[in-house]
Write a protein that holds these residues in place. Structure first.
Motif, mmCIF file in Angstrom:
data_model
loop_
_atom_site.group_PDB
_atom_site.id
_atom_site.type_symbol
_atom_site.label_atom_id
_atom_site.label_comp_id
_atom_site.label_asym_id
_atom_site.label_seq_id
_atom_site.Cartn_x
_atom_site.Cartn_y
_atom_site.Cartn_z
ATOM 1 N N THR A 93 0.858 -1.177 0.000
ATOM 2 C CA THR A 93 0.000 0.000 0.000
ATOM 3 C C THR A 93 0.896 1.229 0.000
ATOM 4 O OG1 THR A 93 -0.129 0.054 2.412
ATOM 5 C CG2 THR A 93 -1.879 -1.130 1.260
ATOM 6 N N GLU A 94 0.348 2.335 -0.482
ATOM 7 C CA GLU A 94 1.065 3.601 -0.474
ATOM 8 C C GLU A 94 0.165 4.660 0.140
ATOM 9 O OE1 GLU A 94 2.462 4.582 -4.378
ATOM 10 O OE2 GLU A 94 3.968 3.003 -4.359
ATOM 11 N N ARG A 95 0.790 5.525 0.953
ATOM 12 C CA ARG A 95 0.050 6.595 1.614
ATOM 13 C C ARG A 95 0.891 7.862 1.539
ATOM 14 N NH1 ARG A 95 0.264 8.195 7.048
ATOM 15 N NH2 ARG A 95 1.563 6.410 7.527
ATOM 16 N N VAL A 96 0.267 8.949 1.075
ATOM 17 C CA VAL A 96 0.954 10.234 0.998
ATOM 18 C C VAL A 96 1.074 10.783 2.416
ATOM 19 C CG1 VAL A 96 0.861 12.595 0.106
ATOM 20 C CG2 VAL A 96 0.123 10.685 -1.327
ATOM 21 N N THR A 97 2.296 11.124 2.833
ATOM 22 C CA THR A 97 2.516 11.639 4.178
ATOM 23 C C THR A 97 2.799 13.140 4.190
ATOM 24 O OG1 THR A 97 4.864 11.077 4.059
ATOM 25 C CG2 THR A 97 3.395 9.440 5.033
ATOM 26 N N ARG A 98 3.175 13.697 3.030
ATOM 27 C CA ARG A 98 3.490 15.126 2.971
ATOM 28 C C ARG A 98 3.393 15.599 1.537
ATOM 29 N NH1 ARG A 98 8.147 17.503 2.030
ATOM 30 N NH2 ARG A 98 8.679 19.499 2.853
ATOM 31 N N ILE A 99 2.876 16.811 1.377
ATOM 32 C CA ILE A 99 2.792 17.441 0.053
ATOM 33 C C ILE A 99 3.486 18.791 0.148
ATOM 34 C CG2 ILE A 99 1.272 18.382 -1.730
ATOM 35 C CD1 ILE A 99 -0.868 16.408 -0.794
ATOM 36 N N GLY A 100 4.370 19.061 -0.794
ATOM 37 C CA GLY A 100 5.080 20.338 -0.814
ATOM 38 C C GLY A 100 5.114 20.890 -2.222
ATOM 39 N N LEU A 101 5.383 22.167 -2.312
ATOM 40 C CA LEU A 101 5.435 22.830 -3.611
ATOM 41 C C LEU A 101 6.830 23.370 -3.824
ATOM 42 C CD1 LEU A 101 3.758 23.754 -6.044
ATOM 43 C CD2 LEU A 101 3.226 25.840 -4.785
ATOM 44 N N ARG A 102 7.388 23.069 -4.982
ATOM 45 C CA ARG A 102 8.670 23.603 -5.395
ATOM 46 C C ARG A 102 8.483 24.169 -6.796
ATOM 47 N NH1 ARG A 102 13.358 19.636 -6.501
ATOM 48 N NH2 ARG A 102 13.180 20.432 -8.592
ATOM 49 N N ARG A 103 9.212 25.147 -7.149
ATOM 50 C CA ARG A 103 9.023 25.820 -8.429
ATOM 51 C C ARG A 103 8.821 24.830 -9.573
ATOM 52 N NH1 ARG A 103 12.270 30.938 -10.498
ATOM 53 N NH2 ARG A 103 11.270 31.084 -12.515
ATOM 54 N N GLY A 104 7.620 24.796 -10.081
ATOM 55 C CA GLY A 104 7.276 23.944 -11.215
ATOM 56 C C GLY A 104 6.932 22.507 -10.859
ATOM 57 N N TYR A 105 7.016 22.141 -9.576
ATOM 58 C CA TYR A 105 6.764 20.759 -9.176
ATOM 59 C C TYR A 105 5.928 20.698 -7.908
ATOM 60 C CZ TYR A 105 10.576 19.324 -12.249
ATOM 61 O OH TYR A 105 11.379 19.105 -13.325
ATOM 62 N N VAL A 106 5.180 19.641 -7.776
ATOM 63 C CA VAL A 106 4.545 19.269 -6.513
ATOM 64 C C VAL A 106 5.361 18.096 -5.986
ATOM 65 C CG1 VAL A 106 2.493 18.308 -5.417
ATOM 66 C CG2 VAL A 106 2.245 20.020 -7.214
ATOM 67 N N MET A 107 5.835 18.212 -4.736
ATOM 68 C CA MET A 107 6.645 17.162 -4.112
ATOM 69 C C MET A 107 5.748 16.319 -3.213
ATOM 70 S SD MET A 107 9.562 18.034 -5.323
ATOM 71 C CE MET A 107 10.754 17.162 -4.377
ATOM 72 N N LEU A 108 5.782 15.023 -3.393
ATOM 73 C CA LEU A 108 4.999 14.110 -2.574
ATOM 74 C C LEU A 108 5.940 13.187 -1.821
ATOM 75 C CD1 LEU A 108 2.349 12.983 -5.224
ATOM 76 C CD2 LEU A 108 2.065 14.729 -3.457
ATOM 77 N N ASP A 109 5.791 13.100 -0.499
ATOM 78 C CA ASP A 109 6.467 12.076 0.299
ATOM 79 C C ASP A 109 5.451 10.962 0.491
ATOM 80 O OD1 ASP A 109 8.768 13.531 0.456
ATOM 81 O OD2 ASP A 109 8.405 14.277 2.483
ATOM 82 N N VAL A 110 5.851 9.768 0.098
ATOM 83 C CA VAL A 110 4.945 8.623 0.120
ATOM 84 C C VAL A 110 5.534 7.539 1.016
ATOM 85 C CG1 VAL A 110 3.857 6.834 -1.316
ATOM 86 C CG2 VAL A 110 4.179 9.145 -2.218
ATOM 87 N N LEU A 111 4.706 6.988 1.901
ATOM 88 C CA LEU A 111 5.106 5.865 2.732
ATOM 89 C C LEU A 111 4.577 4.599 2.070
ATOM 90 C CD1 LEU A 111 6.426 4.849 5.358
ATOM 91 C CD2 LEU A 111 4.154 4.995 6.404
ATOM 92 N N ARG A 112 5.492 3.763 1.617
ATOM 93 C CA ARG A 112 5.113 2.503 0.959
ATOM 94 C C ARG A 112 5.276 1.370 1.964
ATOM 95 N NH1 ARG A 112 4.298 0.216 -3.969
ATOM 96 N NH2 ARG A 112 5.057 -1.896 -4.270
ATOM 97 N N SER A 113 4.205 0.643 2.200
ATOM 98 C CA SER A 113 4.216 -0.517 3.099
ATOM 99 C C SER A 113 4.105 -1.776 2.248
ATOM 100 C CB SER A 113 3.049 -0.462 4.077
ATOM 101 O OG SER A 113 3.136 0.683 4.878
ATOM 102 N N GLU A 114 5.048 -2.692 2.448
ATOM 103 C CA GLU A 114 5.051 -3.974 1.738
ATOM 104 C C GLU A 114 5.002 -5.068 2.799
ATOM 105 O OE1 GLU A 114 8.820 -3.629 -0.145
ATOM 106 O OE2 GLU A 114 8.076 -2.348 -1.741
ATOM 107 N N GLU A 115 4.093 -6.011 2.629
ATOM 108 C CA GLU A 115 3.941 -7.044 3.644
ATOM 109 C C GLU A 115 3.924 -8.428 3.009
ATOM 110 O OE1 GLU A 115 1.252 -6.938 7.346
ATOM 111 O OE2 GLU A 115 0.089 -8.033 5.839
ATOM 112 N N THR A 116 4.654 -9.342 3.626
ATOM 113 C CA THR A 116 4.582 -10.749 3.275
ATOM 114 C C THR A 116 3.823 -11.436 4.401
ATOM 115 O OG1 THR A 116 6.681 -10.691 2.094
ATOM 116 C CG2 THR A 116 5.915 -12.845 2.828
ATOM 117 N N ALA A 117 2.796 -12.175 4.045
ATOM 118 C CA ALA A 117 2.022 -12.918 5.032
ATOM 119 C C ALA A 117 2.249 -14.404 4.802
ATOM 120 C CB ALA A 117 0.540 -12.583 4.915
ATOM 121 N N LEU A 118 2.610 -15.118 5.870
ATOM 122 C CA LEU A 118 2.781 -16.566 5.811
ATOM 123 C C LEU A 118 1.659 -17.206 6.615
ATOM 124 C CD1 LEU A 118 6.603 -17.078 6.436
ATOM 125 C CD2 LEU A 118 5.378 -17.266 4.283
#
Length: 182
Positions: A93-118
């Motif tokens: 799953t991916e979840r956006v944790t922060r959104i920022g603006l930089r000249r000409g760009y939108v910056m996204l910090d994304v937390l990616r969770s990867e899980e293996t289930a046995l």
């Protein structure tokens, strides 16, 4: 040709199940041993015999053992346990944790969770299950580990006879730049 034992000593051992390959269907039967002698054990084959119950003094299998200094511990696999079965599933799953603006760009910090289930079904058996999980570059594990090494991350759980699902999650933070115009 004759097989002649050149060393015959009992070693402290604990019987375990060992998963090295998450995509297999059955864990390895193994013994976690410790060299309690005062000498280095040489390379060779270790013959494993049962210690209690209906396995007492019964040949269980052979395992390769590499030179083992006094006081060192190892896990020796000697068979595949066809009575215990497991399946693996993965999710992310991916979840956006922060959104920022930089000249000409939108910056996204994304937390990616990867899980293996046995999903492990010991079919009524009880004992320790040791799982070696490969590391994931750039990701932090979010499950308990008892050791780390060439094998990756080692997780242990006591099975109480009932089917159980083990969750082995990892998390990583990623940055995405989205251009506002091209």
């Amino acid at each position: 040709t004759a097989n002649v034992p050149f060393l015959d000593i009992p070693l402290p051992a604990e019987r375990i199940w060992w998963i090295q390959d998450l995509s297999a269907r059955h864990p390895l039967q193994a013994a976690r041993i410790r060299n309690a002698s005062a000498h280095t054990l040489p390379d060779g084959l270790a013959t494993v015999f049962g210690a209690e119950g209906n396995e007492a003094n019964v040949f269980l299998g052979d395992a390769e053992i590499r030179a083992m200094p006094a006081g060192d511990g190892r896990i020796l696999a000697f068979a595949r346990d066809r009575d215990v079965q497991y399946t693996q599933a993965g999710s992310s799953t991916e979840r956006v944790t922060r959104i920022g603006l930089r000249r000409g760009y939108v910056m996204l910090d994304v937390l990616r969770s990867e899980e293996t289930a046995l999903n492990v079904d010991p079919r009524g058996a009880r004992g320790l299950l040791v799982v070696d999980v490969p590391r994931r570059a750039g990701a932090q594990h979010r499950f308990t580990t008892v050791s780390e090494g060439d094998f990756g991350l080692r997780h242990e759980v006591m099975l109480e006879g009932a089917q159980v699902t083990l969750r082995l999650p990892f998390e990583r933070t990623m940055r995405q730049e989205v251009p506002l115009w091209d």
